[in-house]
Design a protein around this motif. Sequence first.
Motif, mmCIF file in Angstrom:
data_model
loop_
_atom_site.group_PDB
_atom_site.id
_atom_site.type_symbol
_atom_site.label_atom_id
_atom_site.label_comp_id
_atom_site.label_asym_id
_atom_site.label_seq_id
_atom_site.Cartn_x
_atom_site.Cartn_y
_atom_site.Cartn_z
ATOM 1 N N PRO A 22 20.746 21.574 39.280
ATOM 2 C CA PRO A 22 21.165 22.874 38.766
ATOM 3 C C PRO A 22 22.131 23.530 39.747
ATOM 4 C CG PRO A 22 18.926 22.976 39.621
ATOM 5 C CD PRO A 22 19.345 21.535 39.657
ATOM 6 N N PRO A 23 22.996 24.406 39.257
ATOM 7 C CA PRO A 23 23.931 25.075 40.163
ATOM 8 C C PRO A 23 23.176 25.826 41.264
ATOM 9 C CG PRO A 23 24.441 25.569 37.875
ATOM 10 C CD PRO A 23 23.141 24.832 37.886
ATOM 11 N N ALA A 24 23.753 25.838 42.423
ATOM 12 C CA ALA A 24 23.133 26.537 43.550
ATOM 13 C C ALA A 24 23.062 28.032 43.245
ATOM 14 C CB ALA A 24 23.952 26.298 44.819
ATOM 15 N N ALA A 25 22.028 28.657 43.771
ATOM 16 C CA ALA A 25 21.833 30.089 43.543
ATOM 17 C C ALA A 25 23.037 30.894 44.011
ATOM 18 C CB ALA A 25 20.561 30.564 44.237
ATOM 19 N N ASP A 26 23.629 30.500 45.147
ATOM 20 C CA ASP A 26 24.761 31.268 45.650
ATOM 21 C C ASP A 26 25.973 31.149 44.726
ATOM 22 O OD1 ASP A 26 25.020 28.587 46.510
ATOM 23 O OD2 ASP A 26 26.246 29.155 48.219
ATOM 24 N N ALA A 27 26.155 29.992 44.087
ATOM 25 C CA ALA A 27 27.265 29.830 43.144
ATOM 26 C C ALA A 27 27.050 30.711 41.912
ATOM 27 C CB ALA A 27 27.411 28.369 42.740
ATOM 28 N N LEU A 28 25.815 30.816 41.471
ATOM 29 C CA LEU A 28 25.512 31.683 40.331
ATOM 30 C C LEU A 28 25.741 33.152 40.681
ATOM 31 C CD1 LEU A 28 22.304 29.960 38.926
ATOM 32 C CD2 LEU A 28 24.616 29.914 37.968
ATOM 33 N N THR A 29 25.341 33.542 41.884
ATOM 34 C CA THR A 29 25.552 34.927 42.307
ATOM 35 C C THR A 29 27.044 35.230 42.415
ATOM 36 O OG1 THR A 29 23.454 34.907 43.506
ATOM 37 C CG2 THR A 29 25.015 36.649 44.078
ATOM 38 N N ILE A 33 29.279 38.040 40.451
ATOM 39 C CA ILE A 33 30.175 38.995 41.119
ATOM 40 C C ILE A 33 31.550 38.953 40.456
ATOM 41 C CG2 ILE A 33 31.422 39.473 43.269
ATOM 42 C CD1 ILE A 33 28.833 38.466 44.733
ATOM 43 N N ARG A 34 32.076 37.752 40.264
ATOM 44 C CA ARG A 34 33.390 37.614 39.626
ATOM 45 C C ARG A 34 33.384 38.188 38.211
ATOM 46 N NH1 ARG A 34 36.908 34.401 42.513
ATOM 47 N NH2 ARG A 34 35.986 32.999 44.039
ATOM 48 N N ALA A 35 32.293 37.983 37.479
ATOM 49 C CA ALA A 35 32.193 38.525 36.122
ATOM 50 C C ALA A 35 32.150 40.053 36.155
ATOM 51 C CB ALA A 35 30.950 37.967 35.426
ATOM 52 N N ALA A 36 31.436 40.618 37.123
ATOM 53 C CA ALA A 36 31.362 42.078 37.235
ATOM 54 C C ALA A 36 32.729 42.665 37.585
ATOM 55 C CB ALA A 36 30.327 42.481 38.286
ATOM 56 N N ILE A 37 33.478 41.987 38.434
ATOM 57 C CA ILE A 37 34.814 42.449 38.809
ATOM 58 C C ILE A 37 35.756 42.352 37.611
ATOM 59 C CG2 ILE A 37 36.863 41.874 40.182
ATOM 60 C CD1 ILE A 37 34.921 41.159 42.480
ATOM 61 N N GLY A 38 35.630 41.301 36.853
ATOM 62 C CA GLY A 38 36.475 41.122 35.667
ATOM 63 C C GLY A 38 37.947 41.069 36.025
ATOM 64 N N ALA A 39 38.765 41.764 35.236
ATOM 65 C CA ALA A 39 40.218 41.746 35.434
ATOM 66 C C ALA A 39 40.679 42.658 36.557
ATOM 67 C CB ALA A 39 40.917 42.140 34.139
ATOM 68 N N LEU A 51 35.818 43.741 48.657
ATOM 69 C CA LEU A 51 34.399 43.462 48.809
ATOM 70 C C LEU A 51 34.255 42.263 49.731
ATOM 71 C CD1 LEU A 51 31.491 44.108 47.745
ATOM 72 C CD2 LEU A 51 31.912 42.343 46.004
ATOM 73 N N ALA A 52 33.565 42.471 50.860
ATOM 74 C CA ALA A 52 33.310 41.379 51.804
ATOM 75 C C ALA A 52 32.192 40.513 51.242
ATOM 76 C CB ALA A 52 32.907 41.939 53.163
ATOM 77 N N LEU A 53 32.400 39.192 51.282
ATOM 78 C CA LEU A 53 31.412 38.280 50.715
ATOM 79 C C LEU A 53 31.088 37.123 51.645
ATOM 80 C CD1 LEU A 53 32.718 38.149 47.059
ATOM 81 C CD2 LEU A 53 30.559 39.117 47.838
ATOM 82 N N LEU A 73 29.852 50.540 39.373
ATOM 83 C CA LEU A 73 30.248 49.158 39.646
ATOM 84 C C LEU A 73 30.140 48.876 41.138
ATOM 85 C CD1 LEU A 73 31.332 46.397 38.831
ATOM 86 C CD2 LEU A 73 33.642 47.356 38.941
ATOM 87 N N GLU A 74 30.529 49.820 41.968
ATOM 88 C CA GLU A 74 30.437 49.628 43.408
ATOM 89 C C GLU A 74 28.994 49.372 43.831
ATOM 90 O OE1 GLU A 74 31.807 51.578 47.654
ATOM 91 O OE2 GLU A 74 31.913 52.813 45.853
ATOM 92 N N ARG A 75 28.055 50.135 43.305
ATOM 93 C CA ARG A 75 26.634 49.918 43.642
ATOM 94 C C ARG A 75 26.192 48.519 43.233
ATOM 95 N NH1 ARG A 75 26.435 55.284 42.076
ATOM 96 N NH2 ARG A 75 25.840 54.758 39.933
ATOM 97 N N GLU A 76 26.585 48.098 42.035
ATOM 98 C CA GLU A 76 26.207 46.766 41.549
ATOM 99 C C GLU A 76 26.840 45.671 42.402
ATOM 100 O OE1 GLU A 76 24.565 43.720 39.051
ATOM 101 O OE2 GLU A 76 23.985 45.736 39.643
ATOM 102 N N LEU A 77 28.127 45.819 42.734
ATOM 103 C CA LEU A 77 28.803 44.820 43.557
ATOM 104 C C LEU A 77 28.196 44.745 44.953
ATOM 105 C CD1 LEU A 77 32.551 45.305 42.562
ATOM 106 C CD2 LEU A 77 31.026 43.409 41.959
ATOM 107 N N ARG A 78 27.857 45.871 45.535
ATOM 108 C CA ARG A 78 27.243 45.862 46.868
ATOM 109 C C ARG A 78 25.867 45.203 46.831
ATOM 110 N NH1 ARG A 78 30.640 47.789 50.248
ATOM 111 N NH2 ARG A 78 32.048 49.483 49.737
ATOM 112 N N ARG A 79 25.123 45.420 45.759
ATOM 113 C CA ARG A 79 23.818 44.782 45.603
ATOM 114 C C ARG A 79 23.985 43.260 45.482
ATOM 115 N NH1 ARG A 79 20.818 42.576 42.014
ATOM 116 N NH2 ARG A 79 22.204 42.942 40.254
ATOM 117 N N LEU A 80 24.917 42.842 44.626
ATOM 118 C CA LEU A 80 25.166 41.410 44.461
ATOM 119 C C LEU A 80 25.713 40.782 45.743
ATOM 120 C CD1 LEU A 80 26.708 41.436 40.869
ATOM 121 C CD2 LEU A 80 24.554 40.333 41.554
ATOM 122 N N ALA A 81 26.584 41.509 46.448
ATOM 123 C CA ALA A 81 27.151 41.003 47.704
ATOM 124 C C ALA A 81 26.047 40.807 48.746
ATOM 125 C CB ALA A 81 28.225 41.943 48.233
#
Length: 134
Positions: A22-29, A33-39, A51-53, A73-81
């Motif tokens: 299965p895909p690694a957890a970090d790849a899924l996360t 992140i990329r999906a949340a950022i979108g365009a 966003l530092a990753l 979105l910033e709160r969500e991205l920081r949580r995912l990061a």
Amino acid sequence: MRHLSLLLLFACGACGAAAPAPPAADALTLARIRAAIGAASCDADAQCRTLALGAKSCGGPEFYLAWSGDAALERELRRLAATYRGQREALNAADDTVADCRFVSDPGAVCRPGPAGASCVLRPAAGPAAGAPD
């Protein structure tokens, strides 16, 4: 000798085609992140942020992504990061990974026109590449 033959026979039973891992957890996360950022749509440079990753084994982020959005979105991205950083730190510790230890500075982000409209992109880095691995 007979025991050795049996051992090899049983071991070879596991040699068949294994199910794909299965895909690694970090790849899924990172995908989340990329999906949340979108365009990363924008109208002006002031809307763009970075966003530092990741986590290098010797400290600091692995790369940056440009994004545009509101405080929610910033709160969500920081949580995912933070989740992604923890996953990368655990992977580094488990694999005894050694990074190049070069400091990756925040390049900043700017709003640039593109074929699908303006979007936030990383400023070109003067030093080591700051963008995410492909």
